[in-house]
Design an enzyme around this catalytic site. Structure first.
Site, PDB file in Angstrom:
ATOM      1  N   HIS A 236       0.819  -1.221   0.000  1.00 36.49           N
ATOM      2  CA  HIS A 236       0.000   0.000   0.000  1.00 36.49           C
ATOM      3  C   HIS A 236       0.854   1.273   0.000  1.00 36.49           C
ATOM      4  O   HIS A 236       0.787   2.076  -0.915  1.00 36.49           O
ATOM      5  CB  HIS A 236      -0.896   0.011   1.244  1.00 36.49           C
ATOM      6  CG  HIS A 236      -1.823  -1.154   1.348  1.00 36.49           C
ATOM      7  ND1 HIS A 236      -2.811  -1.436   0.438  1.00 36.49           N
ATOM      8  CD2 HIS A 236      -1.912  -2.133   2.283  1.00 36.49           C
ATOM      9  CE1 HIS A 236      -3.466  -2.512   0.801  1.00 36.49           C
ATOM     10  NE2 HIS A 236      -2.943  -2.968   1.913  1.00 36.49           N
TER      11      HIS A 236
HETATM   12  O1  RIB Z   1      -5.031   0.822   4.327  1.00 31.01           O
HETATM   13  C1  RIB Z   1      -3.629   0.678   4.323  1.00 31.01           C
HETATM   14  C2  RIB Z   1      -2.977   1.753   5.118  1.00 31.01           C
HETATM   15  O2  RIB Z   1      -3.304   1.614   6.493  1.00 31.01           O
HETATM   16  C3  RIB Z   1      -1.432   1.692   5.056  1.00 31.01           C
HETATM   17  O3  RIB Z   1      -0.917   2.997   5.169  1.00 31.01           O
HETATM   18  C4  RIB Z   1      -1.074   0.903   6.277  1.00 31.01           C
HETATM   19  O4  RIB Z   1       0.247   1.212   6.762  1.00 31.01           O
HETATM   20  C5  RIB Z   1      -2.110   1.393   7.244  1.00 31.01           C
HETATM   21  O5  RIB Z   1      -1.660   2.644   7.784  1.00 31.01           O
END
Ligand code: RIB
Ligand code: CA
Length: 305
Positions: A236
């Protein structure tokens, strides 16, 4: 060299994104921390320890918001482990965060700059929302904000809400409605940016301390994805960094984004309007990525670390 401020909640995928940024051409003015994946004390310690481990103890760390603007804090230690870094124990950094709050530090840094600064935000947007509310004059100093957050398809902490936006919808709404140019790496994109087990094994085989730790971060994050019935690990936070480093590997469209800040089942949803008036479309929503090309970039950056 373009200047950036990196706002994060490390966090396993944050740790990989920070490593990639440290290997990029960007000048990292500072790292600010926010509660999200874990409590603020943990995300701040992790930011300090990661920077030292990556050989960048020269980069200041400023501690930020310990909770969302309105709703209570819920951490994701069930994803990132009790220490927020997949139980990987790094050498303890021998320095402290800046004496001022992250929002003050960001304001001071932005207003002192002779050129515009890019913000990269990969945690809940609490710090950025506070910054824009308390000091709107900084908007002129911000080139753009690259965020990992939101989604034009499904959510992860609810059927429609992505975690960073869902943890603090009010802060996200302040940011999306600020008029500042935004690049949004939402789940609709980040689920395309997965890393396969054999590609993690290739990183592990690099056998440097950093590569072995990065592989552990990825394996631990992948284990949660697999417990959720997915096949592979989604990178992500990496998307919010590599989309700046290699923009031609991505496609997307401009939109106006509104965050549902109600208390119903849609809370935390990012609603994209691709047909809004042109002057209202301040968010570039990424929609596709050349995954293999980015995996090559990730592996070579880790090999250089
Ligand atoms: O949905 C994914 C996000 O939420 C990423 O930034 C992960 O590190 C959490 O913070
Ligand atoms: Ca994060």
């Amino acid at each position: 060299m373009s200047k950036v401020i990196f706002d994060c909640d490390p966090g396993l995928d944050d740790a990989i994104a920070l490593l990639l940024l440290c290997q990029s051409e960007y000048e990292i003015l500072g790292v600010t921390t926010v509660a999200g994946n874990h409590r603020i004390e943990v995300t701040t310690k992790n930011a300090l320890d990661l920077l030292s481990f990556y050989g960048r103890a020269d980069i200041p760390v400023a501690k930020g918001a310990e909770r969302p603007l309105i709703q209570p804090l819920t951490i994701a230690d069930f994803v990132h482990g009790p220490n927020g870094l997949g139980e990987v124990i790094l050498p303890e950094a021998d320095r402290k965060p800046e004496a001022v709050h992250a929002v003050e530090w960001m304001k001071n840094t932005l207003m002192a700059s002779t050129e515009k600064i890019t913000l990269i935000a990969i945690g809940p947007l609490t710090n950025i929302g506070l910054l824009l509310s308390m000091y709107p004059e900084v908007k002129e100093q911000i080139k753009e904000i690259s965020i990992m957050g939101g989604s034009t398809s499904f959510g992860n902490i609810s059927p429609v809400a992505e975690a960073n936006v869902g943890h603090d919808p009010e802060a996200a709404q302040i940011v999306f409605s600020s008029g500042v140019p935004i690049r949004m790496s939402g789940l609709n994109l980040t689920f395309q940016m997965f890393i396969q087990d054999r590609e993690i094994e290739e990183i592990e085989a690099l056998s440097t301390d950093v590569a072995k730790a990065a592989a552990k971060f990825l394996w631990y994050h992948a284990a949660f994805a697999k417990r959720m019935g997915l096949e592979v690990d989604q990178m992500h936070d990496t998307c919010a960094v590599v989309s700046l480093m290699e923009p031609e590997a991505f496609t997307g469209r401009m939109a106006k984004v509104t965050v549902d800040t109600g208390w119903g089942p849609g809370r935390g949803q990012t609603i994209a309007d691709f047909r809004a008036l042109e002057e209202e479309r301040n968010v570039f929503i990424y929609e596709s990525v050349e995954r293999d090309r980015i995996i090559d970039l990730v592996q070579s950056a880790i090999a250089r670390a």
